[in-house]
Design a protein around this motif. Sequence first.
Motif, short mmCIF file in Angstrom:
data_model
loop_
_atom_site.label_atom_id
_atom_site.label_comp_id
_atom_site.label_asym_id
_atom_site.label_seq_id
_atom_site.Cartn_x
_atom_site.Cartn_y
_atom_site.Cartn_z
N GLU A 1 0.82 -1.21 0.00
CA GLU A 1 0.00 0.00 0.00
C GLU A 1 0.86 1.27 0.00
OE1 GLU A 1 -0.36 -2.55 2.05
OE2 GLU A 1 -2.25 -3.41 1.33
N ASP A 2 2.04 1.19 0.60
CA ASP A 2 2.93 2.35 0.61
C ASP A 2 3.40 2.70 -0.81
OD1 ASP A 2 2.85 2.56 3.46
OD2 ASP A 2 4.30 0.91 3.58
N ILE A 3 3.69 1.67 -1.58
CA ILE A 3 4.12 1.89 -2.97
C ILE A 3 2.95 2.41 -3.80
CG2 ILE A 3 5.33 0.88 -4.93
CD1 ILE A 3 6.81 0.84 -2.15
N ALA A 4 1.76 1.86 -3.55
CA ALA A 4 0.57 2.31 -4.27
C ALA A 4 0.30 3.79 -4.01
CB ALA A 4 -0.64 1.47 -3.85
N ASN A 5 0.48 4.22 -2.77
CA ASN A 5 0.27 5.64 -2.44
C ASN A 5 1.28 6.53 -3.15
OD1 ASN A 5 -1.91 5.12 -0.75
ND2 ASN A 5 -0.63 4.89 1.07
N ALA A 6 2.50 6.04 -3.26
CA ALA A 6 3.53 6.82 -3.98
C ALA A 6 3.17 6.96 -5.45
CB ALA A 6 4.89 6.15 -3.81
N CYS A 7 2.67 5.88 -6.03
CA CYS A 7 2.24 5.94 -7.44
C CYS A 7 1.10 6.93 -7.61
CB CYS A 7 1.81 4.55 -7.91
SG CYS A 7 3.17 3.37 -8.08
N PHE A 8 0.16 6.90 -6.70
CA PHE A 8 -0.96 7.83 -6.78
C PHE A 8 -0.49 9.28 -6.66
CE2 PHE A 8 -4.39 10.24 -4.58
CZ PHE A 8 -5.26 10.33 -5.66
N ALA A 9 0.54 9.48 -5.84
CA ALA A 9 1.08 10.84 -5.70
C ALA A 9 1.54 11.39 -7.05
CB ALA A 9 2.24 10.85 -4.71
N PHE A 10 2.10 10.53 -7.89
CA PHE A 10 2.58 10.97 -9.19
C PHE A 10 1.43 11.25 -10.16
CE2 PHE A 10 6.97 9.12 -8.49
CZ PHE A 10 7.65 10.31 -8.72
N VAL B 1 10.68 4.86 -1.62
CA VAL B 1 9.73 4.47 -0.56
C VAL B 1 10.35 3.23 0.10
CG1 VAL B 1 7.36 3.89 0.02
CG2 VAL B 1 7.83 5.33 -1.97
N ASP B 2 11.34 3.49 0.94
CA ASP B 2 12.13 2.39 1.51
C ASP B 2 12.35 2.54 3.01
OD1 ASP B 2 13.84 4.53 1.58
OD2 ASP B 2 15.25 3.74 0.09
N GLY B 3 11.61 3.45 3.63
CA GLY B 3 11.79 3.69 5.06
C GLY B 3 12.98 4.57 5.37
N GLY B 4 13.74 4.93 4.33
CA GLY B 4 14.93 5.76 4.51
C GLY B 4 16.19 4.93 4.54
N VAL B 5 16.80 4.76 3.38
CA VAL B 5 18.09 4.07 3.26
C VAL B 5 19.08 5.10 2.70
CG1 VAL B 5 19.38 2.19 2.18
CG2 VAL B 5 16.98 1.83 2.87
#
Length: 708
Positions: free
Chosen positions: A674-683, A698-702
């Motif tokens: 769902e986190d990746i899906a939200n990022a896609c929607f942001a675009f 979207v990796d929690g911060g690496v």
Amino acid sequence: MSKNNSTMTRFRHVSYLWDDAKAAEMAGDEVALLIYRSNLLGADLRLTNYGGGNTSCKAQAIDPLTGKSTEVMWVKGSGGDLGTLKRSGLAALYVDRLRSLKNIYRGIEFEDEMVELFNHCIYDLHSKAPSIDTPLHGFLPFAHIDHLHPDAAIAIAAAKDGKKITQELFSGTIGWVDWQRPGFDLGLQLKQCLDENPGIRGIMLGSHGLFTWGDTAYESYVNTLEVIERCAEYLEEHTKGKKAFGGERLAALPKEQRLSQAAALAPVLRGYCSSNTRMVGHFTDDDRVLEFINSNDLDRLAPLGTSCPDHFLRTKISPLVLNLAPTEDLGNTDAVKEKIAPLFEAYRQMYTEYYNTCKHPNSPAIRDANPVVILYPGVGMFTFAKDKQTARVAAEFYINAINVMKGAEAISSYTSLPRQEAFDIEYWLLEEAKLQRMPKPKALSGRIALVTGSAGGIGKAIAQKFAQEGAVVVINDNDQQRLESAVQDFTKQFGKDVFASEVLDVTSAATIKKAFNTAALAFGGVDIVVNCAGLSISKPLEEHSEQDWDLLYDVLVKGQFLVTQAGVEIMRKQGTGGDVLNIVSKNALVSGPNNAGYGSAKAAQLHLSRLNAAELGKDRIRVNVVNPDAVISDSKIWAGAWAEGRAKAYGVKVEELPAFYAKRTLLNEIILPEDIANACFAFVGGLLNKATGNVLNVDGGVAMAFVR
């Protein structure tokens, strides 16, 4: 099942669906029987369309203010559908109050003010808003009433000699009321017709539809079926041996060629139809459509438009007929557009002139001047609307209009609504108010997305997110069984009009083409392509085989290339821009052990995205990247050797991987699909329409994956 077998078997042109056992369970509950009858009638598209027609019942109920029994009418409320009607979709009104409104009725020029007054007649405070057809039921004295738009009846109602035919066919037992826009005055005319013709079993409304009734729900149901059956028999008698629509002018292409031509042309048509608002399409090559569009009478009948207001409201004043040959070479998009552009310009000009000629001082502003229905002789019919359901329903209504024209032409000659009458329906202030009350479109309304690998994991989450935000989606996978499971989930969650499905192997150009053809035929094209399908192989350099290497590059790099290439071809046909989103990985930026093949393929995906962004900007096609990391939930990648390889590389157990990955992030978070899906929607959601060539981690911060 039925009253008797002879009752059921005497109907050939309508479906007798009444079940005595089910009806017996509702005995004494007239409202329940009304809903049951309505659902049966709405289940047969030969009787009425989605959202069309209305039914009612009158019964005694206790007045909550006086405690005394009073007569109440329950009638389908505004915007409802008979086939799916529930109690919540009914309006309930005091009959005496409704009828008393005639004492203050000021005449046909003041029709619209009566609708507000219906609210003073409401019995049930949870009632659905009463529709404009409420008085048509209220002034008739019968306990159960059906108002439908059956093709067979409208064919007679829309015939030049319809009144005479009705009189002769039913020996005076069906009355006739000339065409008039639905409203309070039409309700009074129905009552007058009944008073002047006591004992009739129904009334035909010129160019409009049919009213029938009974003292019980069952009597009304059977009466309705019997009248429509007789109309259909009459049409059948008069069409035998006759060539429909003046006979065939050209032959339809074979099925496969029709679909191929339709898939090639749909995005071009969608682009023109979306010049004002982005539209979603529907295609059908139904036999009834082909008979009409391939006929000698097409050019004469098509411009006339439809007769029934329910048909007209959903199909517009008339269709656009393409002057393309069925075998037209559609490979050269520019050449095709040269032929089609003038047709759309002429249609928009015709519609604008229609508006300017017919408008009133208080008419709403002109709406989209593009056609809803487009006819391609030899191939089929396209319809375009704000969403898939509306486009599909428009096609169903136009098929009903074809049926009406066919019947009317067989028994007499077809007559459509006069242009002014049509305009007064289309731009009715009450219709405009209804449109203004509709919910605001969602962010992705009118958008079509194809997400590869969308039967599970990240891909499925992206497709679900887009559907929730208003898009229609093409879900796909190379795993047939997994795809079937996803189809069940999407059907349950969204219904059939929100998605299409196709088996897709991103390494196969043939299956890619088939998937995009599905997008074109089901929805009209594509606006968003998400390259999400993938796999992972984690091995030390010395254990990595050439086969491993080729598989990774075929799926991740070549697959992204081929899918993007096919999607861009359609976006260019549409000419409305688009989005390509590539789900890559933090491994495209971070060097790690045992990861030569996967990491380098991901790096290639990332740079390919940059290259595409640079090339496609001129087409207003944005290309952006989302970089996930360690999305383990529902992922095939993590089921098996990859998880074992990564666990070995980091010296932890497989079951410890989620916590391990979370702990190495700056936010100490586990990343979910769902986190990746939200990022896609942001675009693609509208706020970043001027962003391309970007990478969103979207990796929690690496820290090692920060884009430098």
